[in-house]
Enzyme design. Structure first.
Site: not given
Ligand code: AMP
Length: 275
Positions: A31, A34
């Site tokens: 999203h 990311h």
């Molecule tokens: P995930 O796919 O949930 O493991 O997230 C991958 C990376 O994206 C991690 O470093 C998360 O902290 C970051 N991330 C997820 N959601 C957000 C958001 N809303 N804003 C900024 N970074 C995000």
């Protein structure tokens, strides 16, 4: 854009790149949150590598590993449009053997907050991020401040293990209604989402009171607890810490974090404010 489905193809591709490689580790279902990490990496590095890997070791037994949203085609299209050099999409078998060497997070950082209800979570995060770092060999790696505890533990990992990698914390990206973007938000019904909006409202309220000079954690916490819809949600924590995740009594600018997690319906939601 190269799609590397295993370690060998990533190693081949990586050997043709120079030093300036930025890395974004994800579990997919990409999203705008990311994308903001990817765009920052694209700005600061010649090449950006993104991993898409739903990492089993960071899920607890009763968590949603099996049902975690998987949207690989759309994720690859987003990465390609953004200008990513390569996406690494390994299988679980390619990433893990059996009876492996493991690192545990620090006692004071790894078993409170997210680690209290999920005691194996951060060892799983450390395992996968360390492996990904060894394979991608980035100069800089971009992580969202949304997962504040994760960022702080990974910064400590890099320091403790003398890794020559800069962890770059990136700001939380929110939807138009204020809810922090998360791959898990799709689990929320319309009614649950409406209830969940008490989270960004509480963050904004706390921020406003700090701007107005309120620095007492007791007072800020009381405000926060009043503003969260506790009858309709399950609160895991809402508390203030310093950057070493030690509890504090007085908020200090540039040094404190307000962390909160609650469950709405079946969905665990995190949010935080870097003060
Ligand atoms: P995930 O796919 O949930 O493991 O997230 C991958 C990376 O994206 C991690 O470093 C998360 O902290 C970051 N991330 C997820 N959601 C957000 C958001 N809303 N804003 C900024 N970074 C995000």
């Amino acid at each position: 854009m190269e799609v590397c489905k295993d370690r060998l193809s990533l190693a081949r591709f990586r050997s043709g790149l120079g030093e300036s490689v930025g890395f974004v580790a994800t579990m997919g279902a990409l999203h705008k949150g990311h994308l903001s990490l990817i765009e920052k990496s694209l700005q600061e590095n010649t090449h950006t590598i993104v991993s898409i890997f739903v990492n089993p070791t960071q899920f607890g037994e009763n968590e949603d590993f099996g049902s975690y949203p998987r949207t690989l085609e759309a994720d690859l299209a987003l990465c390609e449009r953004a200008g990513v050099s390569a996406v690494f999409t390994p299988s679980v078998e390619d990433m893990y053997s059996t009876d492996e060497i493991t690192f545990n997070p620090p006692k004071n950082m790894g078993y409170i907050l997210e680690g209290f209800d999920r005691p194996t979570h951060f060892a799983g995060v450390i395992a996968v991020v360390l492996k990904l770092f060894m394979l991608v060999k980035p100069r800089k790696a971009y992580f969202g401040q949304k997962d504040a505890q994760q960022v702080l533990i990974l910064q400590k990992m890099v320091r403790d293990l003398f890794l020559d990698i800069e962890i770059v914390p990136c700001e939380i990206v929110r939807d138009d209604d204020g809810l922090a973007l998360s791959s898990r938000n799709i689990y929320l019904s319309a009614k649950e989402r409406e209830i969940a909006l008490c989270i960004p409202r509480t963050i904004a309220l706390v921020e406003q009171h700090i701007k107005n000079g309120e620095m007492s954690v007791d007072k800020l916490k009381a405000l926060a607890l009043e503003s969260l819809r506790l009858g309709e949600t399950t609160l895991f924590y809402a508390d203030f810490f310093n950057r070493e995740l030690k509890p504090i009594a007085v908020v200090k600018k540039q040094e404190s974090i307000f962390l909160l997690a609650l469950r709405v319906g079946k969905t665990r939601l995190l949010d935080n404010l870097w003060i």
